[in-house]
Design a protein around this motif. Structure first.
Motif, PDB file in Angstrom:
ATOM      1  N   UNK A 270       0.824  -1.192   0.000  1.00  0.00           N
ATOM      2  CA  UNK A 270       0.000   0.000   0.000  1.00  0.00           C
ATOM      3  C   UNK A 270       0.863   1.248   0.000  1.00  0.00           C
ATOM      4  N   UNK A 271       0.248   2.434   0.042  1.00  0.00           N
ATOM      5  CA  UNK A 271       1.018   3.674   0.115  1.00  0.00           C
ATOM      6  C   UNK A 271       1.939   3.652   1.333  1.00  0.00           C
ATOM      7  N   UNK A 272       3.200   4.071   1.194  1.00  0.00           N
ATOM      8  CA  UNK A 272       4.125   4.040   2.333  1.00  0.00           C
ATOM      9  C   UNK A 272       3.685   4.981   3.447  1.00  0.00           C
ATOM     10  N   UNK A 273       3.791   4.507   4.688  1.00  0.00           N
ATOM     11  CA  UNK A 273       3.493   5.347   5.840  1.00  0.00           C
ATOM     12  C   UNK A 273       4.651   6.318   6.068  1.00  0.00           C
ATOM     13  N   UNK A 274       4.471   7.251   6.970  1.00  0.00           N
ATOM     14  CA  UNK A 274       5.543   8.196   7.288  1.00  0.00           C
ATOM     15  C   UNK A 274       6.769   7.456   7.808  1.00  0.00           C
ATOM     16  N   UNK A 275       6.534   6.453   8.635  1.00  0.00           N
ATOM     17  CA  UNK A 275       7.643   5.661   9.179  1.00  0.00           C
ATOM     18  C   UNK A 275       8.364   4.900   8.073  1.00  0.00           C
ATOM     19  N   UNK A 276       7.602   4.302   7.161  1.00  0.00           N
ATOM     20  CA  UNK A 276       8.209   3.561   6.051  1.00  0.00           C
ATOM     21  C   UNK A 276       8.945   4.499   5.101  1.00  0.00           C
ATOM     22  N   UNK A 277       8.428   5.700   4.922  1.00  0.00           N
ATOM     23  CA  UNK A 277       9.083   6.673   4.045  1.00  0.00           C
ATOM     24  C   UNK A 277      10.462   7.043   4.578  1.00  0.00           C
ATOM     25  N   UNK A 278      10.588   7.135   5.882  1.00  0.00           N
ATOM     26  CA  UNK A 278      11.888   7.425   6.499  1.00  0.00           C
ATOM     27  C   UNK A 278      12.805   6.206   6.420  1.00  0.00           C
ATOM     28  N   UNK A 279      12.262   5.034   6.681  1.00  0.00           N
ATOM     29  CA  UNK A 279      13.057   3.805   6.694  1.00  0.00           C
ATOM     30  C   UNK A 279      13.612   3.480   5.321  1.00  0.00           C
ATOM     31  N   UNK A 280      12.806   3.707   4.283  1.00  0.00           N
ATOM     32  CA  UNK A 280      13.201   3.366   2.914  1.00  0.00           C
ATOM     33  C   UNK A 280      13.456   4.626   2.078  1.00  0.00           C
ATOM     34  N   UNK A 281      14.025   5.639   2.700  1.00  0.00           N
ATOM     35  CA  UNK A 281      14.182   6.950   2.060  1.00  0.00           C
ATOM     36  C   UNK A 281      14.885   6.859   0.713  1.00  0.00           C
ATOM     37  N   UNK A 282      16.022   6.164   0.643  1.00  0.00           N
ATOM     38  CA  UNK A 282      16.753   6.071  -0.625  1.00  0.00           C
ATOM     39  C   UNK A 282      15.938   5.335  -1.674  1.00  0.00           C
ATOM     40  N   UNK A 283      15.262   4.289  -1.277  1.00  0.00           N
ATOM     41  CA  UNK A 283      14.502   3.463  -2.213  1.00  0.00           C
ATOM     42  C   UNK A 283      13.243   4.157  -2.731  1.00  0.00           C
ATOM     43  N   UNK A 287      10.848   9.485  -8.994  1.00  0.00           N
ATOM     44  CA  UNK A 287       9.489   9.755  -9.462  1.00  0.00           C
ATOM     45  C   UNK A 287       8.602   8.522  -9.531  1.00  0.00           C
ATOM     46  N   UNK A 288       9.072   7.381  -9.058  1.00  0.00           N
ATOM     47  CA  UNK A 288       8.188   6.223  -8.903  1.00  0.00           C
ATOM     48  C   UNK A 288       7.337   6.359  -7.643  1.00  0.00           C
ATOM     49  N   UNK A 289       7.833   7.160  -6.683  1.00  0.00           N
ATOM     50  CA  UNK A 289       7.150   7.264  -5.390  1.00  0.00           C
ATOM     51  C   UNK A 289       5.691   7.689  -5.509  1.00  0.00           C
ATOM     52  N   UNK A 290       5.336   8.713  -6.320  1.00  0.00           N
ATOM     53  CA  UNK A 290       3.914   9.059  -6.426  1.00  0.00           C
ATOM     54  C   UNK A 290       3.042   7.931  -6.989  1.00  0.00           C
ATOM     55  N   UNK A 291       3.629   7.072  -7.832  1.00  0.00           N
ATOM     56  CA  UNK A 291       2.860   5.930  -8.341  1.00  0.00           C
ATOM     57  C   UNK A 291       2.557   4.956  -7.199  1.00  0.00           C
ATOM     58  N   UNK A 292       3.537   4.749  -6.323  1.00  0.00           N
ATOM     59  CA  UNK A 292       3.365   3.857  -5.180  1.00  0.00           C
ATOM     60  C   UNK A 292       2.477   4.468  -4.099  1.00  0.00           C
ATOM     61  N   UNK A 293       2.452   5.805  -4.032  1.00  0.00           N
ATOM     62  CA  UNK A 293       1.753   6.501  -2.948  1.00  0.00           C
ATOM     63  C   UNK A 293       0.291   6.770  -3.248  1.00  0.00           C
ATOM     64  N   UNK A 294      -0.165   6.449  -4.428  1.00  0.00           N
ATOM     65  CA  UNK A 294      -1.570   6.646  -4.775  1.00  0.00           C
ATOM     66  C   UNK A 294      -2.450   5.790  -3.869  1.00  0.00           C
ATOM     67  N   UNK A 295      -3.691   6.222  -3.666  1.00  0.00           N
ATOM     68  CA  UNK A 295      -4.610   5.467  -2.800  1.00  0.00           C
ATOM     69  C   UNK A 295      -4.689   4.009  -3.233  1.00  0.00           C
ATOM     70  N   UNK A 296      -4.749   3.809  -4.521  1.00  0.00           N
ATOM     71  CA  UNK A 296      -4.625   2.467  -5.086  1.00  0.00           C
ATOM     72  C   UNK A 296      -3.338   2.469  -5.910  1.00  0.00           C
ATOM     73  N   UNK A 297      -2.226   2.015  -5.308  1.00  0.00           N
ATOM     74  CA  UNK A 297      -0.902   2.179  -5.929  1.00  0.00           C
ATOM     75  C   UNK A 297      -0.824   1.594  -7.336  1.00  0.00           C
ATOM     76  N   UNK A 298      -0.092   2.311  -8.180  1.00  0.00           N
ATOM     77  CA  UNK A 298       0.178   1.852  -9.534  1.00  0.00           C
ATOM     78  C   UNK A 298       1.526   1.125  -9.559  1.00  0.00           C
ATOM     79  N   UNK A 299       1.681   0.254 -10.529  1.00  0.00           N
ATOM     80  CA  UNK A 299       2.948  -0.462 -10.683  1.00  0.00           C
ATOM     81  C   UNK A 299       4.013   0.474 -11.247  1.00  0.00           C
ATOM     82  N   UNK A 300       5.210   0.395 -10.677  1.00  0.00           N
ATOM     83  CA  UNK A 300       6.318   1.243 -11.146  1.00  0.00           C
ATOM     84  C   UNK A 300       7.632   0.697 -10.603  1.00  0.00           C
TER      85      UNK A 300
END
Length: 382
Positions: A270-283, A287-300
């Motif tokens: 699902x969309x990364x949480x704030x904690x996950x965003x910090x943990x996986x900051x480099x990953x 510009x793939x991040x907005x695809x993953x962060x959509x309410x229903x994530x897109x593949x990227x």
């Protein structure tokens, strides 16, 4: 006709069908070099390099249009009042366009830079690859069933105050352009391939720094250690749901002893949480991040040379030495060419593209081969 002549004809025909259809790496490398030198060799930030930024933007727009794409310049507000960014989006329509059978693909990358840096690797290399992929698919006599989107994003960098959290351009693209496009065209989405910093190649032992921690990445870290920490691989970052894209890219890359392909699977669905965003900051830093962060994530998936964790870019990431002198070496350009060809072949596969003239040539050769073999069958061999 003598037996030797018939055998000679069979050999010629067989060999003619074994000729590689892909461009030579050196030719592609030269093309990438020309694109970077002409349009991605100077800083392209919004604070003190707008003249070159606009020149690059106009080059992308013109190239999209010249190669037959339906092109849009999408403007959007930035984090700073009075400053707007501009995405350039091109659509290569497939034969299924406008129907619910159209399974769209996207190739994207950002064209802006931070202040001062010329941004040759970050991300002139990704945009040069995108442009060359586009040209390969449109100047050849390809016909694709699925539509392909080409997106050059502005304001990815969170430099100064223009884009506080980064990926401003791709966020605006998802919200205001991409979602409406899929709805209006009744299309589904196969996924996005994001090219960001894909040129730096270093075969020297210990040229590659580690960039991941945690037990979930132990296998990947062991693989880097077993490779003597060489910076000789393209990194593909995805999730388990992106495995179709990753597998297709890996298959097209092939087994290459010189240029390696490695992938990291991020444990997100699902969309990364704030904690996950910090943990996986480099990953998540592209510009793939907005695809993953959509309410229903897109593949990227995100393709990179690991940016500031390898070779020259340890000192040059977001610095003035990310320039043509440092980065446009033969080894770097050939590595970028390998990535360019792989993404082009992957897109052609997933978009179901075919070369019409190649099909005609193969059919003709198969017919001639059939005639020759039939003639051979009528002879008695000693």
């Amino acid at each position: 006709m003598s037996t030797s002549t018939l055998l000679y004809l069979c050999t010629v025909i067989a060999l003619s069908q074994c000729v590689q259809s892909s461009d030579d790496l050196k030719t592609t490398a030269d093309q990438l070099k020309g694109i970077i030198e002409a349009s991605f060799s100077e800083s392209r930030n919004h604070d003190d390099a707008m003249e070159y930024h606009v020149k690059t933007q106009q080059y992308i727009d013109k190239t999209f249009k010249d190669n037959g794409l339906t092109t849009t310049q999408q403007t959007f507000d930035s984090s700073r009042e009075g400053t707007q960014g501009t995405n350039v989006v091109g659509v290569l329509k497939g034969t299924r366009a406008g129907t619910d059978k159209d399974s769209v693909l996207l190739v994207g990358g950002h064209y802006d830079t931070t202040r001062e840096t010329p941004g040759v690797d970050n991300n002139g290399s990704g945009l040069a690859a995108l442009i060359q992929i586009l040209k390969s698919l449109t100047t050849s006599d390809f016909s694709c069933q699925n539509s392909i989107l080409f997106a050059a994003f502005d304001l990815k960098e969170n430099d100064v105050s223009t884009c506080l959290n980064g990926t401003c351009g791709s966020n605006a693209f998802i919200k205001d352009w991409f979602k409406p496009y899929l709805t209006e065209n009744s299309a589904s989405f196969q996924g996005a391939i994001i090219l960001d910093t894909v040129m730096n190649f270093d075969e020297t032992e210990n040229s590659q720094d580690s960039f991941l921690t945690g037990d979930e990445f132990q296998t990947f870290n062991d693989e880097m250690t077993n490779n003597n920490m060489k910076g000789d691989f393209l990194l593909c970052i995805g999730r388990s749901s992106d495995s179709g894209l990753t597998d297709a890219l890996k298959s097209q890359w092939g087994d290459d002893e010189k240029y390696k392909f490695m992938n990291v699977q991020v444990p997100l669905e699902g969309p990364p949480t704030e904690e996950e965003s910090k943990k996986y900051e480099f990953l998540l830093d592209s510009d793939h991040r907005p695809f993953w962060s959509n309410d229903q994530p897109y593949k990227a998936v995100y393709l990179t040379d690991t940016a500031g964790y390898r070779g020259a870019m340890k000192n040059c990431y977001h610095k003035t030495c990310d320039n043509t002198t440092t980065m446009l070496t033969d080894s770097n350009l050939l590595f970028a060419a390998k990535t360019t060809q792989t993404v082009k072949d992957t897109i052609a596969q997933l978009a179901v593209c075919a070369s019409t003239s190649a099909a005609v040539r193969i059919s003709a050769m198969n017919f001639v081969l059939f005639i020759v073999l039939a003639a051979l069958a009528s002879f008695k061999f000693v």
